[in-house]
Write a protein that holds these residues in place. Structure first.
Motif, PDB file in Angstrom:
ATOM      1  N   ILE A  41      45.098  38.497  38.137  1.00 25.57           N
ATOM      2  CA  ILE A  41      45.532  39.306  36.986  1.00 25.57           C
ATOM      3  C   ILE A  41      46.582  40.341  37.432  1.00 25.57           C
ATOM      4  N   GLU A  42      47.669  40.460  36.664  1.00 27.50           N
ATOM      5  CA  GLU A  42      48.712  41.456  36.959  1.00 27.50           C
ATOM      6  C   GLU A  42      48.803  42.531  35.871  1.00 27.50           C
ATOM      7  N   ARG A  43      48.501  42.129  34.646  1.00 27.12           N
ATOM      8  CA  ARG A  43      48.564  43.046  33.504  1.00 27.12           C
ATOM      9  C   ARG A  43      47.669  42.501  32.406  1.00 27.12           C
ATOM     10  N   ARG A  44      47.387  43.326  31.406  1.00 26.48           N
ATOM     11  CA  ARG A  44      46.621  42.912  30.248  1.00 26.48           C
ATOM     12  C   ARG A  44      47.056  43.782  29.066  1.00 26.48           C
ATOM     13  N   HIS A  45      46.734  43.345  27.871  1.00 27.98           N
ATOM     14  CA  HIS A  45      47.049  44.127  26.666  1.00 27.98           C
ATOM     15  C   HIS A  45      45.779  44.833  26.198  1.00 27.98           C
ATOM     16  N   PHE A  46      45.925  46.081  25.744  1.00 23.61           N
ATOM     17  CA  PHE A  46      44.793  46.789  25.136  1.00 23.61           C
ATOM     18  C   PHE A  46      45.146  47.164  23.702  1.00 23.61           C
ATOM     19  N   ALA A  47      44.201  46.953  22.804  1.00 24.94           N
ATOM     20  CA  ALA A  47      44.400  47.283  21.389  1.00 24.94           C
ATOM     21  C   ALA A  47      44.589  48.788  21.213  1.00 24.94           C
ATOM     22  N   VAL A 244      44.526  13.215  32.035  1.00 25.77           N
ATOM     23  CA  VAL A 244      44.747  14.574  31.523  1.00 25.77           C
ATOM     24  C   VAL A 244      46.195  15.024  31.758  1.00 25.77           C
ATOM     25  N   ASP A 245      46.865  15.459  30.684  1.00 25.33           N
ATOM     26  CA  ASP A 245      48.194  16.073  30.830  1.00 25.33           C
ATOM     27  C   ASP A 245      48.061  17.558  31.140  1.00 25.33           C
ATOM     28  N   TRP A 246      47.121  18.233  30.451  1.00 25.48           N
ATOM     29  CA  TRP A 246      46.951  19.679  30.635  1.00 25.48           C
ATOM     30  C   TRP A 246      45.490  20.073  30.663  1.00 25.48           C
ATOM     31  N   ILE A 247      45.107  20.776  31.715  1.00 25.99           N
ATOM     32  CA  ILE A 247      43.859  21.543  31.643  1.00 25.99           C
ATOM     33  C   ILE A 247      44.264  22.882  31.032  1.00 25.99           C
ATOM     34  N   VAL A 248      43.575  23.286  29.959  1.00 19.79           N
ATOM     35  CA  VAL A 248      43.798  24.628  29.398  1.00 19.79           C
ATOM     36  C   VAL A 248      42.465  25.371  29.559  1.00 19.79           C
ATOM     37  N   PRO A 249      42.310  26.025  30.711  1.00 17.46           N
ATOM     38  CA  PRO A 249      41.014  26.634  31.031  1.00 17.46           C
ATOM     39  C   PRO A 249      40.847  28.014  30.426  1.00 17.46           C
ATOM     40  N   HIS A 250      39.591  28.444  30.316  1.00 15.95           N
ATOM     41  CA  HIS A 250      39.324  29.860  30.057  1.00 15.95           C
ATOM     42  C   HIS A 250      39.958  30.652  31.199  1.00 15.95           C
ATOM     43  N   GLN A 251      40.671  31.725  30.830  1.00 21.61           N
ATOM     44  CA  GLN A 251      41.452  32.466  31.825  1.00 21.61           C
ATOM     45  C   GLN A 251      40.649  33.675  32.313  1.00 21.61           C
ATOM     46  N   GLN A 276      47.529  35.919  34.500  1.00 21.39           N
ATOM     47  CA  GLN A 276      48.332  36.998  35.090  1.00 21.39           C
ATOM     48  C   GLN A 276      48.815  37.988  34.027  1.00 21.39           C
ATOM     49  N   ASP A 277      49.036  37.507  32.808  1.00 19.36           N
ATOM     50  CA  ASP A 277      49.592  38.355  31.743  1.00 19.36           C
ATOM     51  C   ASP A 277      48.550  38.892  30.764  1.00 19.36           C
ATOM     52  N   HIS A 278      47.424  38.196  30.641  1.00 19.07           N
ATOM     53  CA  HIS A 278      46.450  38.563  29.602  1.00 19.07           C
ATOM     54  C   HIS A 278      45.142  39.101  30.160  1.00 19.07           C
ATOM     55  N   GLY A 279      44.848  38.864  31.447  1.00 21.06           N
ATOM     56  CA  GLY A 279      43.507  39.136  31.953  1.00 21.06           C
ATOM     57  C   GLY A 279      42.516  38.212  31.261  1.00 21.06           C
ATOM     58  N   ASN A 280      41.230  38.571  31.332  1.00 24.76           N
ATOM     59  CA  ASN A 280      40.199  37.776  30.679  1.00 24.76           C
ATOM     60  C   ASN A 280      40.010  38.300  29.256  1.00 24.76           C
ATOM     61  N   THR A 281      40.454  37.518  28.275  1.00 27.82           N
ATOM     62  CA  THR A 281      40.299  37.927  26.874  1.00 27.82           C
ATOM     63  C   THR A 281      39.127  37.197  26.214  1.00 27.82           C
ATOM     64  N   SER A 282      38.181  36.760  27.041  1.00 22.28           N
ATOM     65  CA  SER A 282      36.952  36.126  26.559  1.00 22.28           C
ATOM     66  C   SER A 282      37.271  34.990  25.576  1.00 22.28           C
ATOM     67  N   ALA A 283      36.705  35.011  24.373  1.00 19.56           N
ATOM     68  CA  ALA A 283      36.875  33.875  23.450  1.00 19.56           C
ATOM     69  C   ALA A 283      38.315  33.672  22.993  1.00 19.56           C
ATOM     70  N   ALA A 284      39.179  34.658  23.234  1.00 20.12           N
ATOM     71  CA  ALA A 284      40.581  34.512  22.813  1.00 20.12           C
ATOM     72  C   ALA A 284      41.432  33.786  23.848  1.00 20.12           C
ATOM     73  N   SER A 285      40.916  33.613  25.052  1.00 19.75           N
ATOM     74  CA  SER A 285      41.815  33.182  26.131  1.00 19.75           C
ATOM     75  C   SER A 285      42.329  31.748  25.959  1.00 19.75           C
TER      76      SER A 285
END
Ligand code: ACO
Length: 323
Positions: A41-47, A244-251, A276-285
Motif C-alpha cells: 500500500i502507498e496511499r488510500r482515500h478517506f471519506a 483465466v485472463d484476469w485474477i481480480v483479487p480482494h486488495q 497501492q492506490d486504494h489500500g484495503n477497502t474491504s467489500a469495495a475492493s
C-alpha cells in the motif's frame, strides 16, 4: 440455452482526500517503507467527515448506470455489500435506492466483510437465475476509516474508503463456459476463526468499536483458502487456471495477491492490482478493481475473470465470470 447474469455496466467512486503513507509517520512509530514492503500500500482515500457509505455507493451506482446506458427505472434490485452502513438500519441499499429515485423493486445489504462483494454477486446471480430480478445493481461500499483505531499501527495503515458497482443483466447464453456472465460461484465461511478479525463493538454491545486483526494469522489462511476457492469455482465452470485472463483479487496485501497468483501458476501480468492506490477497502475492493481494470484497458469484453476474497468470519469465496 441458459440464463446468465452478464455485466453490462461498471463504475466506481473514491473520496477526494488521498492520504499517503508518510502521513502516518507523523503520529505513529511506522514508515512508508514498512507499509509498502509489508502490504504494497502507498496511499488510500478517506471519506470527508460528512460523507457516508451510502454517498460513496450512490456515486459508484450512478457511474455504473451511466456506463450501462441505463437509469434507475431499469433496475429491479440493489444489493450493497458493506460492513460500514450509515445507520444500524435501514440498509445502505435502501438509501441508495431513494437517492437514485427508484420507487420499485427491492434493496438490501449483504455483510460478509472483505468477502462481501463475492457474496453479493453470488446472491444477485441467484436472484437473476431464479427469475426474481432481471437487472441487479451490485455495489461494494465502505468507510473503514470510521472503525480504525488510530493508535494501532498494525491495522490503521492498511484500510481505505471507496465504492464500486456493477450492473448485472439477465441474458441468454448457450450454457457453455464461452458464455458471457457469471459462470460459477463458490462461498465459504468458518466462524471458528471469528477472533482473527473483528470489530470490538456493535449494536448489541452498545458501541461502534474498532477493527481488531491478528494480521499474520489471517495471512496464514489467505493464500491457501483463496487458491482453493478460485480453483473450485473454475472447476465448477468446467475451466482450469490456464483459461483465466484476469485474477481480480480482494486488495488486502500485495504479498497475498502474489502468493495466490503463484500458487495458481499465473504470472502477475494476469492480475489486476490496485492495492497501492486504494489500500484495503474491504467489500469495495473488487468492484473498484474491476472498474479501474476496465478503465486502464486491462479488462475487455470476453475476458475470463476470477475474483476471490477473504475476510472477517472468516468468510471467503470466488466468482468466475466472462466479461
Ligand atoms: N509499522 C511498523 N511496524 C509495524 C507496523 C507498522 N504499521 N505494524 C506492525 N508492525 C510490526 C509488528 O509490531 C511486528 O513487530 P515485532 O516483530 O516487534 O512484534 C512486526 O511489524 C511484524 O508484524 P507482523 O504482523 O508479523 O507483520 P506481517 O508481515 O504479517 O504484516 C500485515 C502485517 C500487513 C497485517 C499482514 O499480516 C497482512 O496483510 N495480513 C492479512 C490482512 C488481510 O488480508 N486481512 C483480510 C482482509 S481484511 C477484512 O476482512 C476486514
Amino acid at each position: 440455452m441458459a440464463g446468465r447474469s452478464v455485466v453490462v455496466g461498471v463504475g466506481h467512486y473514491l473520496p477526494e482526500r488521498v492520504v499517503p503513507n508518510s502521513e502516518f509517520e507523523k503520529t505513529l512509530d511506522t514508515s512508508d517503507e514498512w507499509i509498502k514492503t509489508r502490504s504494497g500500500i502507498e496511499r488510500r482515500h478517506f471519506a470527508a467527515e460528512d460523507e457516508t457509505t451510502s454517498d460513496l455507493a450512490t456515486n459508484a451506482a450512478e457511474a455504473a448506470l451511466a456506463d450501462a446506458g441505463l437509469t434507475a427505472d431499469d433496475i429491479d434490485a440493489i444489493i450493497v455489500a458493506t460492513s460500514t452502513a450509515d445507520l444500524t438500519f435501514p440498509s445502505a441499499a435502501t438509501m441508495v435506492q431513494a437517492r437514485l429515485g427508484m420507487t420499485k423493486g427491492f434493496a438490501f445489504d449483504v455483510q460478509a466483510v472483505c468477502a462481501g462483494f463475492v457474496f453479493a454477486l453470488s446472491n444477485a446471480n441467484a436472484l437473476i437465475l431464479s427469475g426474481q430480478a432481471k437487472r441487479v445493481l451490485v455495489i461494494g461500499a465502505e468507510t473503514f476509516s470510521r472503525i480504525m483505531d488510530w493508535t494501532d499501527r498494525s491495522t490503521c495503515v492498511l484500510f481505505g474508503d471507496g465504492a464500486g458497482a456493477l450492473v448485472l443483466e439477465l441474458q441468454e447464453g448457450e450454457g457453455t463456459s464461452d458464455d458471457r456472465g457469471i459462470l460459477a460461484t463458490d462461498l465459504n465461511s468458518d466462524g471458528r476463526y471469528k477472533d482473527l478479525l473483528y470489530v470490538d463493538g456493535g449494536v448489541s454491545t452498545q458501541s461502534t468499536g474498532h477493527l481488531r486483526m491478528q494480521g499474520n494469522q489471517v495471512f496464514r489462511h489467505a493464500v491457501e483458502k483463496l487458491t482453493k476457492t478460485a480453483e473450485t469455482a473454475l472447476g465448477t465452470a468446467g475451466l482450469g487456471n490456464s483459461d483465466v485472463d484476469w485474477i481480480v483479487p480482494h486488495q488486502a496485501n500485495i504479498r497475498i495477491i502474489q502468493g495466490t497468483a503463484k500458487k495458481m501458476g499465473l504470472p502477475m501480468e494476469n492480475v489486476v492490482v490496485t492495492v497501492q492506490d486504494h489500500g484495503n477497502t474491504s467489500a469495495a475492493s473488487i468492484p473498484l478493481a474491476l472498474s479501474v481494470g476496465k478503465q486502464r484497458g486491462q479488462i475487455k469484453q470476453g475476458d475470463l475473470i476470477v475474483t476471490e476474497a477473504i475476510g472477517g468470519g472468516l468468510a471467503w469465496g470466488a466468482v468466475v465470470l466472462r466479461w
